[in-house]
Design a protein around this motif. Sequence first.
Motif, PDB file in Angstrom:
ATOM      1  N   PRO A   1     -11.153 -16.779  24.914  1.00  0.00           N
ATOM      2  CA  PRO A   1     -10.729 -17.391  23.743  1.00  0.00           C
ATOM      3  C   PRO A   1     -10.452 -16.393  22.898  1.00  0.00           C
ATOM      4  O   PRO A   1     -10.592 -16.202  22.591  1.00  0.00           O
ATOM      5  CB  PRO A   1     -11.317 -18.517  23.992  1.00  0.00           C
ATOM      6  N   GLN A   2      -9.285 -16.794  21.750  1.00  0.00           N
ATOM      7  CA  GLN A   2      -8.729 -15.953  21.139  1.00  0.00           C
ATOM      8  C   GLN A   2      -9.252 -16.687  19.907  1.00  0.00           C
ATOM      9  O   GLN A   2      -9.138 -18.237  19.695  1.00  0.00           O
ATOM     10  CB  GLN A   2      -7.468 -16.338  20.891  1.00  0.00           C
ATOM     11  N   VAL A   3      -9.523 -16.145  18.928  1.00  0.00           N
ATOM     12  CA  VAL A   3      -9.864 -17.478  17.538  1.00  0.00           C
ATOM     13  C   VAL A   3      -7.987 -17.450  16.221  1.00  0.00           C
ATOM     14  O   VAL A   3      -8.124 -16.180  16.605  1.00  0.00           O
ATOM     15  CB  VAL A   3     -10.767 -16.460  16.516  1.00  0.00           C
ATOM     16  N   VAL A   4      -7.504 -17.969  16.349  1.00  0.00           N
ATOM     17  CA  VAL A   4      -6.443 -18.047  15.583  1.00  0.00           C
ATOM     18  C   VAL A   4      -6.158 -18.902  14.193  1.00  0.00           C
ATOM     19  O   VAL A   4      -5.326 -19.299  13.688  1.00  0.00           O
ATOM     20  CB  VAL A   4      -4.879 -18.866  16.488  1.00  0.00           C
ATOM     21  N   ALA A   5      -7.515 -19.194  14.256  1.00  0.00           N
ATOM     22  CA  ALA A   5      -7.758 -20.549  12.521  1.00  0.00           C
ATOM     23  C   ALA A   5      -8.817 -20.370  12.049  1.00  0.00           C
ATOM     24  O   ALA A   5      -9.188 -19.911  12.935  1.00  0.00           O
ATOM     25  CB  ALA A   5      -7.007 -21.419  12.920  1.00  0.00           C
ATOM     26  N   PRO A   6      -9.118 -20.759  10.886  1.00  0.00           N
ATOM     27  CA  PRO A   6      -9.938 -21.030  10.106  1.00  0.00           C
ATOM     28  C   PRO A   6     -11.245 -21.704  11.393  1.00  0.00           C
ATOM     29  O   PRO A   6     -10.650 -22.623  11.723  1.00  0.00           O
ATOM     30  CB  PRO A   6     -10.015 -21.543   8.677  1.00  0.00           C
ATOM     31  N   LEU A   7     -12.414 -21.294  11.002  1.00  0.00           N
ATOM     32  CA  LEU A   7     -13.503 -21.661  12.002  1.00  0.00           C
ATOM     33  C   LEU A   7     -14.047 -22.978  11.429  1.00  0.00           C
ATOM     34  O   LEU A   7     -14.929 -23.091  10.670  1.00  0.00           O
ATOM     35  CB  LEU A   7     -14.289 -21.098  12.702  1.00  0.00           C
ATOM     36  N   LYS A   8     -14.065 -23.968  12.431  1.00  0.00           N
ATOM     37  CA  LYS A   8     -14.670 -25.670  12.225  1.00  0.00           C
ATOM     38  C   LYS A   8     -14.886 -26.312  13.428  1.00  0.00           C
ATOM     39  O   LYS A   8     -14.613 -26.086  14.348  1.00  0.00           O
ATOM     40  CB  LYS A   8     -13.430 -25.981  11.636  1.00  0.00           C
ATOM     41  N   LEU A   9     -16.158 -26.783  13.814  1.00  0.00           N
ATOM     42  CA  LEU A   9     -17.162 -27.120  14.663  1.00  0.00           C
ATOM     43  C   LEU A   9     -16.197 -28.403  14.936  1.00  0.00           C
ATOM     44  O   LEU A   9     -15.767 -29.649  13.835  1.00  0.00           O
ATOM     45  CB  LEU A   9     -18.914 -27.740  14.298  1.00  0.00           C
ATOM     46  N   LYS A  10     -16.156 -29.709  16.151  1.00  0.00           N
ATOM     47  CA  LYS A  10     -14.952 -30.351  16.462  1.00  0.00           C
ATOM     48  C   LYS A  10     -16.314 -31.992  15.849  1.00  0.00           C
ATOM     49  O   LYS A  10     -16.073 -32.874  15.430  1.00  0.00           O
ATOM     50  CB  LYS A  10     -14.812 -30.387  17.356  1.00  0.00           C
ATOM     51  N   GLY A  11     -17.279 -31.266  16.255  1.00  0.00           N
ATOM     52  CA  GLY A  11     -18.729 -32.156  16.271  1.00  0.00           C
ATOM     53  C   GLY A  11     -19.833 -31.630  16.906  1.00  0.00           C
ATOM     54  O   GLY A  11     -19.851 -30.340  16.836  1.00  0.00           O
ATOM     55  N   ARG A  12     -21.187 -32.578  17.575  1.00  0.00           N
ATOM     56  CA  ARG A  12     -22.268 -31.592  17.657  1.00  0.00           C
ATOM     57  C   ARG A  12     -22.120 -31.159  18.767  1.00  0.00           C
ATOM     58  O   ARG A  12     -21.115 -31.889  19.322  1.00  0.00           O
ATOM     59  CB  ARG A  12     -23.550 -32.885  17.615  1.00  0.00           C
ATOM     60  N   VAL A  13     -22.960 -29.703  19.263  1.00  0.00           N
ATOM     61  CA  VAL A  13     -22.592 -29.017  20.239  1.00  0.00           C
ATOM     62  C   VAL A  13     -23.457 -29.685  21.661  1.00  0.00           C
ATOM     63  O   VAL A  13     -22.636 -29.544  22.695  1.00  0.00           O
ATOM     64  CB  VAL A  13     -22.623 -28.007  20.470  1.00  0.00           C
ATOM     65  N   HIS A  14     -24.165 -29.854  21.327  1.00  0.00           N
ATOM     66  CA  HIS A  14     -25.087 -29.926  22.358  1.00  0.00           C
ATOM     67  C   HIS A  14     -25.815 -30.993  22.172  1.00  0.00           C
ATOM     68  O   HIS A  14     -27.309 -31.404  22.707  1.00  0.00           O
ATOM     69  CB  HIS A  14     -26.372 -28.193  22.415  1.00  0.00           C
ATOM     70  N   ALA A  15     -26.060 -32.274  21.983  1.00  0.00           N
ATOM     71  CA  ALA A  15     -27.186 -33.368  21.328  1.00  0.00           C
ATOM     72  C   ALA A  15     -27.593 -34.180  22.260  1.00  0.00           C
ATOM     73  O   ALA A  15     -28.425 -34.181  22.940  1.00  0.00           O
ATOM     74  CB  ALA A  15     -26.106 -34.231  20.527  1.00  0.00           C
ATOM     75  N   ALA A  16     -26.267 -33.936  23.363  1.00  0.00           N
ATOM     76  CA  ALA A  16     -26.563 -34.454  24.314  1.00  0.00           C
ATOM     77  C   ALA A  16     -27.795 -33.784  25.719  1.00  0.00           C
ATOM     78  O   ALA A  16     -28.611 -34.129  26.128  1.00  0.00           O
ATOM     79  CB  ALA A  16     -25.260 -35.222  25.816  1.00  0.00           C
ATOM     80  N   GLU A  17     -27.572 -32.933  25.674  1.00  0.00           N
ATOM     81  CA  GLU A  17     -29.236 -32.577  26.363  1.00  0.00           C
ATOM     82  C   GLU A  17     -30.201 -31.662  25.507  1.00  0.00           C
ATOM     83  O   GLU A  17     -31.116 -32.191  26.316  1.00  0.00           O
ATOM     84  CB  GLU A  17     -28.500 -31.194  27.291  1.00  0.00           C
ATOM     85  N   ALA A  18     -29.849 -31.678  24.795  1.00  0.00           N
ATOM     86  CA  ALA A  18     -31.238 -31.709  23.382  1.00  0.00           C
ATOM     87  C   ALA A  18     -31.621 -32.971  23.362  1.00  0.00           C
ATOM     88  O   ALA A  18     -32.708 -33.423  23.835  1.00  0.00           O
ATOM     89  CB  ALA A  18     -30.666 -31.008  21.981  1.00  0.00           C
ATOM     90  N   ARG A  19     -31.550 -34.076  23.905  1.00  0.00           N
ATOM     91  CA  ARG A  19     -31.741 -35.155  23.592  1.00  0.00           C
ATOM     92  C   ARG A  19     -31.715 -35.860  24.323  1.00  0.00           C
ATOM     93  O   ARG A  19     -33.590 -36.089  24.927  1.00  0.00           O
ATOM     94  CB  ARG A  19     -31.426 -36.262  22.251  1.00  0.00           C
ATOM     95  N   LEU A  20     -31.599 -35.273  25.561  1.00  0.00           N
ATOM     96  CA  LEU A  20     -32.122 -35.672  27.278  1.00  0.00           C
ATOM     97  C   LEU A  20     -33.475 -35.079  27.666  1.00  0.00           C
ATOM     98  O   LEU A  20     -34.368 -35.814  27.856  1.00  0.00           O
ATOM     99  CB  LEU A  20     -31.275 -35.230  28.154  1.00  0.00           C
ATOM    100  N   LEU A  21     -33.207 -33.511  27.303  1.00  0.00           N
ATOM    101  CA  LEU A  21     -34.989 -32.753  26.975  1.00  0.00           C
ATOM    102  C   LEU A  21     -35.498 -33.705  26.526  1.00  0.00           C
ATOM    103  O   LEU A  21     -36.665 -33.710  26.857  1.00  0.00           O
ATOM    104  CB  LEU A  21     -34.241 -31.557  26.764  1.00  0.00           C
ATOM    105  N   ARG A  22     -35.624 -34.041  24.955  1.00  0.00           N
ATOM    106  CA  ARG A  22     -36.333 -34.613  24.320  1.00  0.00           C
ATOM    107  C   ARG A  22     -37.419 -35.622  24.762  1.00  0.00           C
ATOM    108  O   ARG A  22     -38.672 -35.741  24.622  1.00  0.00           O
ATOM    109  CB  ARG A  22     -36.262 -34.355  22.602  1.00  0.00           C
ATOM    110  N   ALA A  23     -36.269 -36.521  25.249  1.00  0.00           N
ATOM    111  CA  ALA A  23     -36.905 -37.582  26.358  1.00  0.00           C
ATOM    112  C   ALA A  23     -37.700 -37.070  27.260  1.00  0.00           C
ATOM    113  O   ALA A  23     -38.703 -38.309  27.165  1.00  0.00           O
ATOM    114  CB  ALA A  23     -35.449 -38.319  26.398  1.00  0.00           C
ATOM    115  N   HIS A  24     -37.496 -36.270  28.153  1.00  0.00           N
ATOM    116  CA  HIS A  24     -37.842 -36.320  29.064  1.00  0.00           C
ATOM    117  C   HIS A  24     -39.137 -35.291  29.571  1.00  0.00           C
ATOM    118  O   HIS A  24     -39.592 -34.871  30.362  1.00  0.00           O
ATOM    119  CB  HIS A  24     -36.636 -35.863  30.348  1.00  0.00           C
ATOM    120  N   THR A  25     -39.729 -34.603  27.984  1.00  0.00           N
ATOM    121  CA  THR A  25     -40.838 -33.945  28.348  1.00  0.00           C
ATOM    122  C   THR A  25     -41.220 -34.017  26.963  1.00  0.00           C
ATOM    123  O   THR A  25     -41.518 -34.327  25.891  1.00  0.00           O
ATOM    124  CB  THR A  25     -40.757 -32.278  28.603  1.00  0.00           C
TER     125      THR A  25
END
Length: 350
Positions: A97-121
Amino acid sequence: MFDTAIAGSLPKPAWLAETRKLWPQWRSEGADLAQAKLDATLLWIKTQEDAGLSVIGDGEQSRQHFVHGFLEQVEGIDFAHKVEMGIRNDRYKAMVPQVVAPLKLKGRVHAAEARLLRAHTTRRIKFTLPGPMTIVDTVADRHYGDRVQMAFAFAELLNQEALALQADGVDVIQFDEPAFNVYMADAAAWGVQALERAAQGLGAGNASSGRACKTAVHICYGYGIPANVDWKKTLGQEWRQYEQIFPALAASSIDQVSLECIHSHVPPELMALLAGKDVMVGVIDVASDVVETPEEVADTIGRALQFVPRERLIACTNCGLAPMSRAVAEAKLAALAQGAALAARRLDGA
Ligand SMILES: [Zn+2]
């Protein structure tokens, strides 16, 4: 006992995505895909626990590729118009993909899988993110016009997500920087600094456990794909790339360094350059379907122990296992845990 962990990725089940591919197509979309990703993550948590690993990861089941999974949540990137680019110093071509404008996070990236991981081990959990230098080597720049400036822009975004992962209860946050082994002078000049920017503020102790979150960097010679296997043949008898990077890492704030060892031509004495760091020693080859015996794994750990103190050695895989078959990956996880246990018994004379 030695801690045991995977470098990061694990194969995706056939019902989630195409198998044995580095950039697989998903089998479903929307809510079905989101659920399938979490189901696959749960499956691998159980498999890693059953194998006996002490540090558990999400196996990167929720991302198509280790770099682009993060980029999909970044504003300023055009995914609709990918272009072909030679990456890792033109070792292979990829559609990026191409960077075409200033970079900014749209929101959390990995919240779902990180919380699942924390909850199950209840074991410690590790989460991987691509490093800033490797990201800028895997996108086309149509905006910044300066590699270093763009790397630091990505480092800021990575830092936001890393701090959030720490708050989710993640124990180790690892940045993957295979590009360090390709652009050694740049890695020492600014790559390690960009990495430290991405890791800034980590280690203060996470919200759920009160345990301090560790920072790590994984530097490898790539997945076991043909382009990498051919490249390794050109590197000569001794692979000394790490020699140029490790002094800068030893002087950095990063806690752990993951490197290739088994079946590589890396002189083991280079590990001595990482004094004061935890060393994740690669004792499982990801470029071969031959499953290591516990004896082989223990022998590799034994060689590393000449240069790494026992309490600082973590047994790990050379790289991710994503392009392998599930059965081979499962057998290799078991060999990793059994070999590390054998190495500990040998030391204790039991
Ligand atoms: Zn790797």
